[in-house]
Design a protein around this motif. Structure first.
Motif, PDB file in Angstrom:
ATOM      1  N   LYS A  42       0.826  -1.204   0.000  1.00 47.21           N
ATOM      2  CA  LYS A  42       0.000   0.000   0.000  1.00 47.21           C
ATOM      3  C   LYS A  42       0.864   1.260   0.000  1.00 47.21           C
ATOM      4  CE  LYS A  42      -4.335  -1.524   1.932  1.00 47.21           C
ATOM      5  NZ  LYS A  42      -5.041  -1.548   0.677  1.00 47.21           N
ATOM      6  N   LYS A  43       0.421   2.208  -0.795  1.00 43.27           N
ATOM      7  CA  LYS A  43       1.038   3.528  -0.787  1.00 43.27           C
ATOM      8  C   LYS A  43      -0.049   4.559  -1.023  1.00 43.27           C
ATOM      9  CE  LYS A  43       2.421   3.878  -5.619  1.00 43.27           C
ATOM     10  NZ  LYS A  43       3.484   4.186  -6.532  1.00 43.27           N
ATOM     11  N   THR A  44       0.177   5.748  -0.530  1.00 42.74           N
ATOM     12  CA  THR A  44      -0.778   6.833  -0.696  1.00 42.74           C
ATOM     13  C   THR A  44      -0.419   7.615  -1.948  1.00 42.74           C
ATOM     14  OG1 THR A  44      -1.040   6.991   1.689  1.00 42.74           O
ATOM     15  CG2 THR A  44      -1.752   8.882   0.398  1.00 42.74           C
ATOM     16  N   MET A  45      -1.416   7.832  -2.796  1.00 40.75           N
ATOM     17  CA  MET A  45      -1.201   8.577  -4.033  1.00 40.75           C
ATOM     18  C   MET A  45      -0.983  10.055  -3.714  1.00 40.75           C
ATOM     19  SD  MET A  45      -1.255   6.125  -6.099  1.00 40.75           S
ATOM     20  CE  MET A  45      -1.001   7.072  -7.575  1.00 40.75           C
ATOM     21  N   HIS A  46       0.058  10.634  -4.291  1.00 39.20           N
ATOM     22  CA  HIS A  46       0.361  12.047  -4.070  1.00 39.20           C
ATOM     23  C   HIS A  46      -0.166  12.935  -5.192  1.00 39.20           C
ATOM     24  CE1 HIS A  46       2.763  11.105  -0.592  1.00 39.20           C
ATOM     25  NE2 HIS A  46       3.355  10.157  -1.291  1.00 39.20           N
ATOM     26  N   LEU A  47      -0.613  12.296  -6.271  1.00 40.70           N
ATOM     27  CA  LEU A  47      -1.183  13.015  -7.404  1.00 40.70           C
ATOM     28  C   LEU A  47      -2.476  12.334  -7.825  1.00 40.70           C
ATOM     29  CD1 LEU A  47       2.012  13.310  -9.649  1.00 40.70           C
ATOM     30  CD2 LEU A  47       1.045  15.113  -8.226  1.00 40.70           C
ATOM     31  N   SER A  48      -3.382  13.094  -8.384  1.00 36.32           N
ATOM     32  CA  SER A  48      -4.562  12.516  -9.030  1.00 36.32           C
ATOM     33  C   SER A  48      -4.198  12.265 -10.485  1.00 36.32           C
ATOM     34  CB  SER A  48      -5.749  13.467  -8.943  1.00 36.32           C
ATOM     35  OG  SER A  48      -6.159  13.613  -7.600  1.00 36.32           O
ATOM     36  N   THR A  49      -4.679  11.137 -11.029  1.00 36.19           N
ATOM     37  CA  THR A  49      -4.270  10.741 -12.377  1.00 36.19           C
ATOM     38  C   THR A  49      -5.449  10.213 -13.180  1.00 36.19           C
ATOM     39  OG1 THR A  49      -2.077  10.103 -11.559  1.00 36.19           O
ATOM     40  CG2 THR A  49      -2.727   9.217 -13.701  1.00 36.19           C
ATOM     41  N   LEU A  50      -5.507  10.622 -14.446  1.00 36.11           N
ATOM     42  CA  LEU A  50      -6.395  10.009 -15.423  1.00 36.11           C
ATOM     43  C   LEU A  50      -5.524   9.210 -16.373  1.00 36.11           C
ATOM     44  CD1 LEU A  50      -8.835  12.909 -16.351  1.00 36.11           C
ATOM     45  CD2 LEU A  50      -9.289  10.919 -14.930  1.00 36.11           C
ATOM     46  N   HIS A  51      -5.952   7.992 -16.646  1.00 33.51           N
ATOM     47  CA  HIS A  51      -5.207   7.083 -17.514  1.00 33.51           C
ATOM     48  C   HIS A  51      -6.120   6.695 -18.670  1.00 33.51           C
ATOM     49  CE1 HIS A  51      -3.229   2.814 -17.830  1.00 33.51           C
ATOM     50  NE2 HIS A  51      -3.181   3.481 -18.969  1.00 33.51           N
ATOM     51  N   TYR A  52      -5.704   7.058 -19.886  1.00 34.72           N
ATOM     52  CA  TYR A  52      -6.456   6.718 -21.088  1.00 34.72           C
ATOM     53  C   TYR A  52      -5.643   5.732 -21.921  1.00 34.72           C
ATOM     54  CZ  TYR A  52      -9.314  10.817 -20.057  1.00 34.72           C
ATOM     55  OH  TYR A  52     -10.139  11.733 -19.452  1.00 34.72           O
ATOM     56  N   ILE A  53      -6.270   4.670 -22.380  1.00 34.58           N
ATOM     57  CA  ILE A  53      -5.618   3.765 -23.319  1.00 34.58           C
ATOM     58  C   ILE A  53      -5.824   4.351 -24.709  1.00 34.58           C
ATOM     59  CG2 ILE A  53      -5.584   1.459 -24.334  1.00 34.58           C
ATOM     60  CD1 ILE A  53      -6.565   0.407 -21.633  1.00 34.58           C
ATOM     61  N   VAL A  54      -4.734   4.671 -25.364  1.00 34.74           N
ATOM     62  CA  VAL A  54      -4.775   5.287 -26.681  1.00 34.74           C
ATOM     63  C   VAL A  54      -4.633   4.226 -27.772  1.00 34.74           C
ATOM     64  CG1 VAL A  54      -3.584   6.934 -28.191  1.00 34.74           C
ATOM     65  CG2 VAL A  54      -3.951   7.484 -25.776  1.00 34.74           C
ATOM     66  N   SER A  55      -3.838   3.203 -27.501  1.00 32.13           N
ATOM     67  CA  SER A  55      -3.679   2.108 -28.460  1.00 32.13           C
ATOM     68  C   SER A  55      -3.356   0.825 -27.712  1.00 32.13           C
ATOM     69  CB  SER A  55      -2.556   2.401 -29.453  1.00 32.13           C
ATOM     70  OG  SER A  55      -2.377   1.296 -30.326  1.00 32.13           O
ATOM     71  N   GLU A  56      -3.955  -0.260 -28.163  1.00 36.23           N
ATOM     72  CA  GLU A  56      -3.643  -1.582 -27.624  1.00 36.23           C
ATOM     73  C   GLU A  56      -2.881  -2.425 -28.630  1.00 36.23           C
ATOM     74  OE1 GLU A  56      -6.572  -3.233 -24.652  1.00 36.23           O
ATOM     75  OE2 GLU A  56      -7.923  -2.040 -25.912  1.00 36.23           O
ATOM     76  N   ALA A  57      -2.331  -1.761 -29.660  1.00 38.95           N
ATOM     77  CA  ALA A  57      -1.527  -2.479 -30.648  1.00 38.95           C
ATOM     78  C   ALA A  57      -0.282  -3.048 -29.969  1.00 38.95           C
ATOM     79  CB  ALA A  57      -1.129  -1.534 -31.781  1.00 38.95           C
ATOM     80  N   ASN A  58       0.263  -4.084 -30.546  1.00 37.00           N
ATOM     81  CA  ASN A  58       1.449  -4.738 -29.977  1.00 37.00           C
ATOM     82  C   ASN A  58       2.643  -3.787 -29.936  1.00 37.00           C
ATOM     83  OD1 ASN A  58       0.200  -7.220 -29.566  1.00 37.00           O
ATOM     84  ND2 ASN A  58       0.667  -7.901 -31.641  1.00 37.00           N
ATOM     85  N   PHE A  59       3.592  -4.113 -29.067  1.00 36.02           N
ATOM     86  CA  PHE A  59       4.802  -3.318 -28.914  1.00 36.02           C
ATOM     87  C   PHE A  59       5.587  -3.203 -30.215  1.00 36.02           C
ATOM     88  CE2 PHE A  59       3.905  -4.487 -24.563  1.00 36.02           C
ATOM     89  CZ  PHE A  59       4.260  -3.359 -23.857  1.00 36.02           C
ATOM     90  N   ASP A  60       5.458  -4.187 -31.102  1.00 31.17           N
ATOM     91  CA  ASP A  60       6.214  -4.161 -32.362  1.00 31.17           C
ATOM     92  C   ASP A  60       5.405  -3.568 -33.521  1.00 31.17           C
ATOM     93  OD1 ASP A  60       4.408  -6.225 -32.661  1.00 31.17           O
ATOM     94  OD2 ASP A  60       5.865  -7.663 -33.431  1.00 31.17           O
ATOM     95  N   ASP A  61       4.217  -3.059 -33.240  1.00 27.60           N
ATOM     96  CA  ASP A  61       3.363  -2.504 -34.292  1.00 27.60           C
ATOM     97  C   ASP A  61       3.279  -0.987 -34.144  1.00 27.60           C
ATOM     98  OD1 ASP A  61       1.593  -2.102 -36.339  1.00 27.60           O
ATOM     99  OD2 ASP A  61       0.025  -3.407 -35.525  1.00 27.60           O
ATOM    100  N   HIS A  62       4.396  -0.331 -34.397  1.00 26.98           N
ATOM    101  CA  HIS A  62       4.503   1.112 -34.167  1.00 26.98           C
ATOM    102  C   HIS A  62       3.553   1.908 -35.051  1.00 26.98           C
ATOM    103  CE1 HIS A  62       8.745  -0.559 -33.573  1.00 26.98           C
ATOM    104  NE2 HIS A  62       8.108  -0.636 -32.435  1.00 26.98           N
ATOM    105  N   LYS A  63       3.406   1.488 -36.292  1.00 32.52           N
ATOM    106  CA  LYS A  63       2.535   2.236 -37.212  1.00 32.52           C
ATOM    107  C   LYS A  63       1.089   2.232 -36.724  1.00 32.52           C
ATOM    108  CE  LYS A  63       5.373   1.834 -41.279  1.00 32.52           C
ATOM    109  NZ  LYS A  63       5.501   1.476 -42.678  1.00 32.52           N
ATOM    110  N   THR A  64       0.629   1.093 -36.221  1.00 34.67           N
ATOM    111  CA  THR A  64      -0.747   1.037 -35.710  1.00 34.67           C
ATOM    112  C   THR A  64      -0.880   1.854 -34.432  1.00 34.67           C
ATOM    113  OG1 THR A  64      -1.109  -1.115 -36.731  1.00 34.67           O
ATOM    114  CG2 THR A  64      -2.602  -0.502 -34.936  1.00 34.67           C
TER     115      THR A  64
END
Length: 137
Positions: A42-64
């Motif tokens: 456990k740790k206390t968050m020091h910042l509020s964060t929004l996390h958006y997934i922009v792409s789920e393409a594979n690590f080797d699929d840079h163009k996608t």
């Protein structure tokens, strides 16, 4: 998740930002919340964060990944720009996860990002982060 947009701030009202932009995030963490599965983690968050997934393409699929990022910002860029500069945001970054796939006969590997994407990032004062991960091949 190879390409993510993270928006963080010490006094960032994540709920108001989501309400104003209408862009549902993948994950929200709020300053002061506890994270971690066990007492030792456990740790206390020091910042509020929004996390958006922009792409789920594979690590080797840079163009996608880049094409998906352009689609994301073409869809949401105007709303992000409208509120991102006035919402107590301390850090914003677009994080691309890419593999290295550098063999013995390759000296250098480059990643090209189109000017259109960089313009969207500049409009919301967003840094570009590229994490290179070692390939198992």
């Amino acid at each position: 998740m190879p390409c993510n947009l993270l928006i963080r701030g010490e006094n960032f009202d994540v709920d108001l930002f989501v309400e104003q932009t209408g862009i549902p995030p993948y994950e929200i963490t709020r300053k002061g919340e506890q994270t971690g599965a066990s007492r030792l983690q456990k740790k206390t968050m020091h910042l509020s964060t929004l996390h958006y997934i922009v792409s789920e393409a594979n690590f080797d699929d840079h163009k996608t990944q880049i094409a998906n990022a352009l689609t994301f910002f073409r869809t949401h860029g105007e709303q992000l720009a409208k509120y991102a500069t006035s919402a107590n945001i301390d850090y914003t970054y677009l994080d691309f996860g890419m593999d290295d796939h550098i063999g013995y006969n390759i000296i250098c590997k480059t990643f090209e990002f189109p000017a259109e994407l960089l313009q969207y990032l500049a409009a919301i004062k967003c840094d570009l982060l590229v994490g290179i991960y070692r390939s198992n091949e």
